[in-house]
Design a protein around this motif. Structure first.
Motif, PDB file in Angstrom:
ATOM      1  N   ARG A   1       0.834  -1.197   0.000  1.00 27.10           N
ATOM      2  CA  ARG A   1       0.000   0.000   0.000  1.00 27.10           C
ATOM      3  C   ARG A   1       0.874   1.254   0.000  1.00 27.10           C
TER       4      ARG A   1
ATOM      5  N   ARG B   1       1.316   5.137   0.761  1.00 20.80           N
ATOM      6  CA  ARG B   1       0.766   6.144   1.670  1.00 20.80           C
ATOM      7  C   ARG B   1       1.315   7.502   1.258  1.00 20.80           C
ATOM      8  N   GLN B   2       0.762   8.555   1.858  1.00 17.87           N
ATOM      9  CA  GLN B   2       1.222   9.905   1.551  1.00 17.87           C
ATOM     10  C   GLN B   2       1.422  10.679   2.836  1.00 17.87           C
TER      11      GLN B   2
ATOM     12  N   ARG C   1       6.170   3.962   1.192  1.00 21.86           N
ATOM     13  CA  ARG C   1       5.722   2.612   1.500  1.00 21.86           C
ATOM     14  C   ARG C   1       6.732   1.991   2.446  1.00 21.86           C
TER      15      ARG C   1
ATOM     16  N   ASP D   1       4.833   4.989  11.269  1.00 24.40           N
ATOM     17  CA  ASP D   1       3.664   5.795  10.940  1.00 24.40           C
ATOM     18  C   ASP D   1       4.118   7.072  10.224  1.00 24.40           C
ATOM     19  N   ALA D   2       3.171   7.941   9.928  1.00 20.94           N
ATOM     20  CA  ALA D   2       3.482   9.159   9.171  1.00 20.94           C
ATOM     21  C   ALA D   2       4.510  10.031   9.880  1.00 20.94           C
TER      22      ALA D   2
END
Length: 108
Positions: free
Chosen positions: A4, A6-7, A18, A61-62
């Motif tokens: 997946r 992500r941004q 990713r 995480d972000a």
């Protein structure tokens, strides 16, 4: 298995990223790759969870990825350059980059 994408926004710019889990030699590492443009230079970092154990579910995480991107930008990563990979190696960056749940590794 599909990974997946992500941004995350850093300084008003959108980056895609990713993270993939790698298992080797009985260990578990996480390879994070981020980029600003699809054909731009990628940022790559291999991470180990600080609380690693059997079945450890730690995953960046972000906020972790934002810290990697900010560090890369401060230390020479040029995401607009076409092609290539800028690696945040433990040998060069571990002392200056602190993530609460992870540490850089060169094992992956």
């Amino acid at each position: 298995m599909r990974t997946r994408l992500r941004q995350v926004h850093v300084d008003g710019r959108l980056y895609a990223w990713r993270a993939t889990i790698n298992r080797a030699g009985g260990g578990r590492s996480i390879r994070v790759r981020a980029w600003g443009e699809q054909d731009g230079c990628a940022l790559q970092a291999d991470l180990l969870a600080r609380t690693a154990g059997p079945g450890d579910g730690a995953y960046p995480d972000a906020a972790d990825v934002r810290a990697l991107i900010e560090h890369g930008l401060r230390h020479g990563w040029a995401p607009d350059v076409r092609g290539g990979t800028f690696v945040l190696s433990a040998a060069e960056h571990a002392e200056r980059l602190r993530l609460p749940a992870f540490e850089l590794t060169d094992l992956a």
